[in-house]
Write an enzyme that holds these catalytic residues in place. Structure first.
Site, PDB file in Angstrom:
ATOM      1  N   GLU A   7      26.103  39.339 -42.507  1.00  0.00           N
ATOM      2  CA  GLU A   7      26.324  39.512 -41.067  1.00  0.00           C
ATOM      3  C   GLU A   7      25.375  40.602 -40.615  1.00  0.00           C
ATOM      4  O   GLU A   7      25.568  41.767 -40.952  1.00  0.00           O
ATOM      5  CB  GLU A   7      27.779  39.914 -40.754  1.00  0.00           C
ATOM      6  N   GLU A  27      35.197  40.084 -45.610  1.00  0.00           N
ATOM      7  CA  GLU A  27      35.438  41.519 -45.451  1.00  0.00           C
ATOM      8  C   GLU A  27      36.792  41.932 -46.031  1.00  0.00           C
ATOM      9  O   GLU A  27      37.670  42.436 -45.315  1.00  0.00           O
ATOM     10  CB  GLU A  27      35.327  41.917 -43.967  1.00  0.00           C
TER      11      GLU A  27
END
Ligand SMILES: [Zn+2]
Ligand SMILES: [Zn+2]
Ligand SMILES: [Zn+2]
Lengths: 670, 670, 670
Positions: free
Chosen positions: C301, C142
Site C-alpha cells: 500500500e 495489517e
C-alpha cells in the site's frame, strides 16, 4: 524515637536477612515494619496458616535490637480468596468489577471479606499479641488509596440504605433533606434507593452525593474498627495505628483517627510536582496529621528514594533525605520508618526505590540515613515528650471539602489549595499553627482560628464559634460560610446565614471572578494594591468595618474584607480569594493585633523554623528549634541569645548560616 | 405578550404560594409554567393520580391574574416506574444502562414507557383541557438534551431495523446506498442490522451513522407526536409547544416544530463562554427559532440568574437581564417566561439561580424584572402582530450538520461555526436575515440565499435552488457543495456535482489548509489582503468569473471565490473559509448588488438594531426599532427622522446615545 | 519491479473493470492486489462459495498484462459468521465486546474463527494455487492494526495460561520470574492466572504485562502461520507475504517476518504530522522493513492521495507521490502497489483518496503515477538484484520497546523516538544503516552496532555483543542497558550489569532530568556545549575513558559518555539523551574512527541520497545513487566523477541541482 524501615522478609532469601539486620543496626535502626502484604505467605491456602517464617524474621531482627511493627495484610487478599468469592471485588460506577492487579480491590462492605478479615487478623493477633518484640500494629495499608474509597456494588447499595435508614429514620425525612421532589426524584420505598452511579452526565442530588461520600468513609472507618476490635479481643495491648496519606481526603481522617491509638503518616515530599511548594505542602501534611488527634504521630513510610511505578519522579539529591527527615521530626514525628529498606527487583513497585538500590550494597542513600540514625540517637532522649505548640489554628473539614469537590462553585476552585493559601502565611513566617477539626471541643486555647470555606457546620460547631469569639477569640471566616445546611442543601436565609450577627454583614448578591476578568483590592481608602480572584460578594456591612475593598465591576468600592467586634473578640470575613500579598498583609495585621510571633523572626522564606517543646523529666520546659534550609543556596541569619546546635554540638551565637539541605537543632543556653 | 416565570408549587410550602403570586403580579406577570417535573406528585404510585395540589395552584395563580402553561412530566419518570421496568433506561454505546440520576434517562422507543406516557398525559389532558386558566401546553422538557438523543438498547435496534425497512424497502437497496460491500460488511438478513455502537475505534459506515442520527431524531419526533395526539384526543385546544434549545442539534428541529402549534425556546445568553460572542450567538439562536416555523415564538426559559450545577457561570450584572429580554422580544419572542422564579435550595440545580435568591426576598434581579414587566405591559398592544421581516436567508440543514459532525473533513471544522461566520455579517450590520430549512417551499421572497456547506441535498432542493437563481435570485454556495448523495455517500461526478452548471466551475483537486500553513487571498488582481483557512479547492472556471484568488501553494493564482450569472440571477461560490475582513467585503459587494439595507446605517458593531413590523389593527404598517447596547461603554449615534422612544416616552431626534445595557424601542413619528 | 495498485473489483460495476485495466496498462502497471476484503463476496452464506467474479477479474486484468496478488480476507469476516458466533468478537480490557463496525474485530485465539479461517483460505488456495496470473499472496491485512493486537476474552485467557505453562513449565517458576510474592499476588493454581485487564489503576505485575504482550504477538504470529500452512498444503508456491506497518509495534515483526517469504509494507508518508520529519521517519520505516529479513521487500500500500476517514490529512502536492515512490525504491522496495486505484464513494474510507478521484477520470495524480510507471519500466532491469548495503546497524528490539511502553522510566520517554534520534544521524549524512534484530546471528559484517536502550537481552545476545567487540567491532550502548532480566524484573547487580566489563564502568545512582531543570554537556575539558535530557547516571569509570561530562547538579563533572577498549574493539556508553549537536559530534567521531562514509559527501540536510547496489548479470557490481530533494526549494550540489541520470538520460558532472520534489537516479560512468 523509633527509627527504621519497611522490610519484607518474604521478598528475600532467608540467608540475606541477617546481613540486612546488621546493616540496619549499624545505622541505629530500632524498628522494622513487616507483614502488611504477606497474606498469601501467612495463609497460602484457605485455612492453612503458616507463621513460622514470620516468627523467624521477628526473632532474627530482635536479636539485632530491632523490633517489629506488624501490619495486617488485608490490603492484598490472595487470589484464591478472590477466585472463590469474586463478589469481593469493588465495582466501579458503571458496574465493572475491579479485577486482580494492583491491590486494594476489595469492597469494605462485603460480608464474606469481613469474615475472612476477622479470621486472618485473629490468627495474627493470637500469634503475636504477647510477643514483646512486636511493639505496634498497623491496620491494613493506606485505606482508601488509589481511588478505592468508593464502591458501587450491590452490597454497598444495601449497606448505604441501612446507613440512610439509621441516619434519617424515615424516608420522608430523607426526601425532605435531600429535596428529592426536584425533578420528580422522590423515593417512595427504601428499596428504591440507589448509589450515585452511572447516569445521564452523572448528575446526582447533592444530598445523596455527599451522603454517599460520608457513607463510604464510614465504611472504611467501620472496617478498620472491625480489625482493631479483633486485635483487642485477642489481647493486643500495643499501640494500634494505620498509615494515612497527608492531604488524601476520600476518608474522614478525624473519624479514622478516633479509633487509633496514634496516627501514622506516609510521606513522599519529592513526589510533589512543584519543588518550591514541597516544603510548605509537606509541612501542611505533617501539621494535619498532628492535628488529627492533637499529638505526635509516626511516619511509617518515609521517602528514601525515587518513588515510581511507571515513570520516575526525581531522585533525592545528596542531603535531601536527611532534610525531609528533620522536617518530619520537627513537626511531631516520633517514629521515622523509611520505605523501603531495599529496592525490590520485581512487581509493580520494582522502580519504587528504597535506601538500598536493587543490588543491595550500601550506597550514598544508606550513608545518609546512617548519619541521620546516629544524630537521632543522640537527640532521642531530649525530644521525648516534646511537641509543637500553636496559638493559631486552621479548621479543616472533610465534609466541606467533599461538598466543594462535588460542586466547586467557582470553576477550578479547590478547597485544599485555598486552605493551603492560608496555611502558607504561617509556614513562611515560622508561626506554629494547628490544623484541627471543626468539632474541636474548645477553641479557647487558640488566639486565632481560621475557618476557610465553612459552608456547612453542625449546630454545635456554629455555637462554639460564637462562644469562642464572644469570650475574646479572633476568627477569620470567608466566602460560602453559612451557605449550606449540613446535608448539602442551601440555607434559606440571607448570607452569611447563622454567622450574620457574628460577622456583622449581609450578602444578597455574589458570583465568580473569572480569570480573564480579575478584580482589584484596595486597603480601605488607599489606592488599589492587590488582586481578587475566584469569587466576589456584594457585602453590606451591618456593624462590621470595611478593611479591604473591591476596585472594579458593579460592586466596586464595596467591602471585600470586613472586621466585626463581637463580644470580647473579633470576626474577620473575606469575600474573595485575595492575592498572596494582600493575604499576608491582612494576616500580618491580625497577628499584630493578637500578638502571634514566629519561632525565629528574621529568616528568609524557604528556610523552615519549627519549635518542639515540652516538659522534660526535670519538670523544666525545654525548647528545640529546628532550622532547615530548603533553598538551593546557602543562607545566613542572626540568632538572638546563645544556642547550641545539637547536631554539630557547637555553640551558635549571632551570625549563623546553613548550607543547602543544612539542618540545625538549636537549644537555648542559659 | 406573555410575561412570567417557571414556578414549581411542589417545591414550596402551600403557605408561600400566594406571597409569590402577589410579588409576581406586582411585576406584571401574567403567566407561569408549571408541572413539567411533577410526575411523582401527580402519580405518587402506579395508577393513583393526585391533581388536587395542581388544581389549587392553577386556581390560586389565576386568582392573581396569572395563567398557566402546563408541561407534561415525561422528562422525569418516577423511580417506581423505572424500578418496575428498568428496561426503560437508555443504554450507552457500550451497553451500560444510564441509571437514575439527572433526568431524561428514558428510551423514547421503549414500548412500555410509551404506554405510561400515554396514560399520564391523558390524565392531565382529561383534567385540564377545559380549564380556561391553562393557556398552553409544553411537551416534555428539552427533548434530547444532555446527550440523551441516541440510545443503544435492543428496543432501539429493533426500531432502527423497522425504520430502515420503511426507508429502503429492500436489503439490497440498503446495501447499495450505504456501500456495505466495503470491508465485507454486506448484510444478508435484516436481523443482522445493528446500531453503530462500540466497535474497533467506533468506525462505522457513514450511511449507517447518518441514518442512525436521522432515526434517533425521528424517534423523538414520534414520541412528541404521540403526546400531542393524546392531548388533542382529550380535547386540548390551546397551543401546544415544546421548549427547544437554540443551536442544539441532536434532533431535527424543523421536523419537531412541524407538529407544534408554535415553537418555544430556552435561552441562557450568559452561559456562552466568550462575552463578545454572546450578542450574535444568541441572536442566531433567536433567528433560528423564528425560522423553524417562519413566525414568532415563545421563550419558556429565559435566564434570570447564574445558571450552574457544579461550577458557576457569570452572574448577570445590573441591567443585563433587561438587555437580554429585549433582544428576545426584538427578534420575535411573544412570551418571556423566566427560569426560574426562585432559586431552589436543593437538588441538582440548587445553584441554578432564579429571579429570587435562595432566601426568597425581593432583590436586585426582582427589581429589574419588575421594571421590564412594567415596560412590556406598555409595549404589548403595539407589538401585537409584528415580527421581523428579512430579505436575506441562510439555509441551515441538520442533515448536513450531522454529516459534518460524523466526518468533519477538515480537522476541527464545525458546521455551526462556519454558518455563524456568515450570520455574523448580517447581525453586525443590522440586516435582518432568516435562518431557514433547505426544504423551504419557495425562496422567491428573498433577494439573497446563503447555503453554507450544502454537501447533501434532496433533488427537490437542488431543483428549487436552480429555479430561484434562474428567476433572478442570488445564492452563495461554498466548499463541499454537491460532494455527497443524500445518504452520505460521495457523488461520482466532478465537483460541484449538480451545481456545476449553476456555478459555472469544475473542481478536481482539493484539500485542507492547515493552521501552520495558511494561504492568502487577493481580490482579483489586487495584492494579497486576506487569509484563507480550513479548505482549498483547485477551481476551474467554466463560465464563472473569478472574484478572489489564492495567493500561495501550488494552486496560487487560482480562484477562491467565483461568481456566475445563471438565468436572471447570480451564483457565488466560496472554495475556502475566508477571514472576516474578506467575508465582509464579499457580502458587502453582494449586499450592494442586490440592495440589502440595514435597520440603522451607522451604528457601531456591538450595538444591536432590530425592526419588528406588522400591520396594526388600523391596517397601517407600524415599525418598531429595537436598539440594544451590548458594549461595556456608552455609545452615541445619529438618527434620521423623528422618533419616540416607547420606553422613556421621550422624542429622539438627531444625536442620541445609549448607556451600557441601554435599550430603546423607537417608533417613527410622522 | 512490480508496479500497480490495490483494486477492488467487488466495488465497481463489471462494465468498468476493463476501462480501469486499460488505464492501468497505460501507466505501465503490471500488478494489482485484490480480494483481501471480499469474504462476503466469496462466501455470501455459510458454505456457499462464489469465486466466479474473482476468476473473471483475475483473467480480465491478466489479459491486459496485469497480474494479481491475492489477499486472504480474514481481516473482515462477514456478519453472518459473527452473528452465529458472537464469541469471535474481541473483548476490551473491561470486557466489552468490540462489535461489528470498522474491521479486525476478531479474536485470533478463537477456535471457531480459526476453523472458518482455515476453510476460506483453503477454498481460495484450492481455486488459485495453480493460476499463473496469481503471483503472490498476502495474509490477512495489517495484522494487529487499529488497537486489535490484544484481546481480553476467555479464549485468550485460556490460551495465555497454556502459553505460560509452555514457557515456565511450573507455577513456581512463573511466580519466581514475575515476583508475584510482591503484594501477595502469588498464584497457587494455574487456573488463577488472569489477563492484565481492568483493575485498580490497571496496575499489573511488569512480568505479566510484558508476557501478555509477547503472548498477544505470538497469537497473531500463530494465526498467520495457520494461514500460510493452509496455503502451502493446498499447493501455493508463489511468495507469501503480509502487509506490515513500519513503526507499528504491537506485534514482533521479526517473528512475523520469519514465516513469510518476503516482507511487505504499507506506507503513507504524508500522514505523519510534522512535515520536516517525514523523510527520515519514512526512511526509518523502509530500513526497518528491509531489516526484518535482511532483504528487499514489497510496498503493498503506497500512498496515492489524502488518507482520511473523518478529517483529512494533507493532499499530496504535485510531484510528491513521485518523490515518495522513489524513496521506497531507493531503500529496497521491489514492488510499488498504490493504495488505491480509485477513491471509493462509500464506506468508512470514502475519503481515503486513491490515484483517481471519486469521479474516476484521470487527473493530476494519475498523470504523475503514469510518469513514474514509465520511468520505473526503464529502470527495472538495472535495479534487479540490487539492494542497500550498510556497514552500520541499529538494533531494534520489540521486547525492550514493549517494556518501555509499559514503564517509560522517564516521563514521556519513547523508545521509538530515542532510536530515531540515532537513526537520524545516519539518514541526514546519507550513511547506509540497517535496522536489525538483537537476535542477529552475527554482527561481524558491521563496523558499528548501535544498541539503544538494551535494557533486557537474552544471554545469547549478550554473549554475541561481547564477542563482536572483542573481535574488533564498535558498539554504542546507552542508559538502562542491562537493567533488567528478560522477564522484566530488575537485575540484582550493579549497573550496567552484564556489560560492566565490556563498558568499563559502574553505575549506582541515576535519575531523570526534568525538562524544567536541564543539564549541560561538555566535551571532556571543554566548556559546556550541549544539553542533556531525560536521564542521568552517576557513572564511575572502571577502565573507560570519559568522552563527555555533565556540567550541572550534584553529578556535575561526572561522565555522560564514555569509551572503553575491549579486546580489539570499542564500547561507547551514553548515560543520557544528548541534544542533536552533541549526538552528531559523537557519531561523527565514531564514524571517523571506523571509517564510515556517506553515499554523497556534501549534500545539505533534507536531500536524501541512497545507494542500491548489487551484482549484475555480467558479474559486475553496479551502483545506483538515488538523490531525492525533500526541501521546499531547489538545491545545488557537486558530484565527483561522471554520472548519468537514468531518469533524464543525461550525463551529470560537477555542478548539479534538483528542483523541489526532484529525483535523480545516477549511475557512475567509466
Ligand atoms: Zn461494594
Ligand atoms: Zn433505546
Ligand atoms: Zn480473545
Amino acid at each position: 524515637m523509633l527509627f527504621g524501615a519497611c522490610y519484607y522478609p518474604e521478598h528475600w532469601p532467608r540467608e540475606r536477612w541477617d546481613a540486612d539486620a546488621k546493616m540496619m543496626r549499624e545505622a541505629n535502626f530500632n524498628v522494622v515494619r513487616m507483614a502488611e502484604f504477606a497474606w498469601i505467605k501467612m495463609e497460602p491456602e484457605e485455612g492453612r496458616f503458616d507463621f513460622a517464617w514470620l516468627d523467624d524474621a521477628v526473632a532474627l531482627f530482635a536479636s539485632r535490637g530491632i523490633q517489629t511493627i506488624l501490619g495486617t495484610p488485608t490490603a492484598g487478599p490472595p487470589k484464591w480468596l478472590l477466585d472463590k468469592y469474586p463478589d469481593i471485588y469493588q465495582r466501579d460506577f458503571q458496574g465493572h468489577a475491579l479485577g486482580f492487579g494492583t491491590r486494594r480491590s476489595y469492597c469494605a462492605n462485603n460480608p464474606v471479606y469481613r469474615e475472612y478479615t476477622r479470621r486472618i487478623v485473629a490468627e495474627m493477633a493470637g500469634r503475636y499479641a504477647s510477643r514483646p518484640e512486636v511493639i505496634g500494629w498497623q491496620i491494613d495499608n493506606e485505606l482508601g488509596a488509589i481511588d478505592t474509597a468508593r464502591c458501587y456494588c450491590e452490597h454497598c447499595r444495601k449497606a448505604f440504605i441501612a446507613w440512610l435508614q439509621e441516619k434519617y429514620a424515615s424516608l420522608g425525612r430523607l426526601n425532605e433533606e435531600w429535596g428529592t421532589i426536584f425533578s420528580s426524584q422522590l423515593y417512595t420505598d427504601w428499596e428504591q434507593l440507589h448509589l450515585p452511579a452511572y447516569s445521564v452526565h452523572q448528575g446526582h442530588n447533592p444530598g445523596m452525593a455527599l451522603d454517599f461520600r460520608r457513607f463510604s468513609s464510614d465504611s472504611f472507618v467501620g472496617y478498620q474498627k472491625l480489625q482493631i476490635d479483633v486485635l483487642r479481643e485477642h489481647g493486643v495491648d500495643r499501640p494500634i495505628t494505620s498509615n494515612l496519606m497527608g492531604s488524601f481526603n476520600d476518608l474522614d481522617y478525624y473519624d479514622l483517627a478516633q479509633d487509633m491509638d496514634l496516627v501514622s503518616l506516609d510521606i513522599y515530599p519529592i513526589m510533589k510536582k512543584v519543588p518550591e511548594e514541597r516544603p510548605f505542602r509537606t509541612g501542611l501534611n505533617h501539621d494535619s496529621m498532628r492535628g488529627l488527634k492533637g499529638r505526635n504521630y509516626w511516619v511509617l513510610e518515609h521517602q528514601s528514594g525515587t518513588p515510581c511505578t511507571h515513570a520516575f519522579s526525581q531522585t533525592p539529591k545528596p542531603g535531601e533525605l536527611r532534610r525531609w527527615t528533620y522536617q518530619s521530626v520537627a513537626r511531631g514525628a516520633d517514629a521515622i520508618v523509611y520505605f523501603r529498606w531495599r529496592t525490590l527487583p520485581y512487581g509493580l513497585e520494582e522502580f519504587w526505590h528504597g535506601i538500598l538500590q536493587h543490588h543491595g550494597k550500601p550506597g550514598r542513600k544508606y550513608a545518609e540515613v546512617r548519619q541521620v540514625g546516629a544524630e537521632l540517637a543522640r537527640l532521642a532522649d531530649k525530644l521525648r515528650g516534646t511537641t509543637v505548640k500553636a496559638k493559631a489554628a486552621i479548621v479543616k473539614c472533610f465534609h466541606n471539602e467533599w461538598a466543594f469537590e462535588l460542586q466547586p462553585h467557582a470553576p477550578g476552585f479547590v478547597y485544599k489549595d485555598h486552605l493551603a493559601d492560608y496555611y502558607r502565611y504561617f509556614f513562611d513566617r515560622h508561626i506554629p499553627v494547628d490544623i484541627v477539626s471543626p468539632d474541636t471541643d474548645d477553641f479557647s486555647g487558640y488566639d486565632l482560628v481560621v475557618l476557610p470555606n465553612l459552608m456547612m457546620a453542625r449546630d454545635s460547631v456554629i455555637r462554639r464559634i460564637h462562644e469562642y469569639v464572644r469570650k475574646g477569640g479572633t476568627v477569620v471566616m470567608d466566602f460560602r460560610a453559612g451557605a449550606k445546611e449540613w446535608n448539602n442543601r442551601m440555607r434559606e436565609e440571607l448570607l452569611p446565614g447563622p454567622y450574620a450577627e457574628l460577622l456583622g454583614i449581609e450578602i444578597d448578591d455574589y458570583g465568580i471572578i473569572e480569570e480573564e476578568n480579575p478584580n482589584g483590592l484596595a486597603w480601605n481608602d488607599a489606592p488599589p494594591s492587590g488582586r481578587a480572584r475566584t469569587w466576589y460578594e456584594v457585602i453590606e456591612p451591618k456593624g462590621a468595618e470595611t478593611v479591604v475593598r473591591f476596585t472594579d465591576d458593579y460592586f466596586a468600592g464595596g467591602p471585600a474584607v470586613t472586621r466585626h467586634r463581637y463580644g470580647a473578640g473579633s470576626a474577620y470575613y473575606i469575600g474573595t480569594e485575595p492575592d498572596a500579598a494582600t493575604l499576608n498583609a491582612l494576616f500580618g495585621r491580625i497577628a499584630g493585633e493578637i500578638g502571634l510571633s514566629p519561632a525565629l523572626p528574621e529568616l528568609p522564606q524557604g528556610v523552615e523554623a519549627v519549635v518542639r517543646s515540652g516538659e522534660a523529666e526535670d519538670g523544666r520546659v525545654r525548647e528545640f528549634v529546628f532550622l532547615i534550609n530548603h533553598l538551593n543556596g546557602p543562607v545566613s541569619f542572626r540568632l538572638s541569645g546563645r544556642h547550641v546546635d545539637l547536631l554539630s554540638g557547637e555553640a551558635v551565637e549571632g551570625a549563623a548560616s546553613l548550607e543547602p539541605n543544612g539542618v540545625m537543632v538549636l537549644e537555648k543556653l542559659g
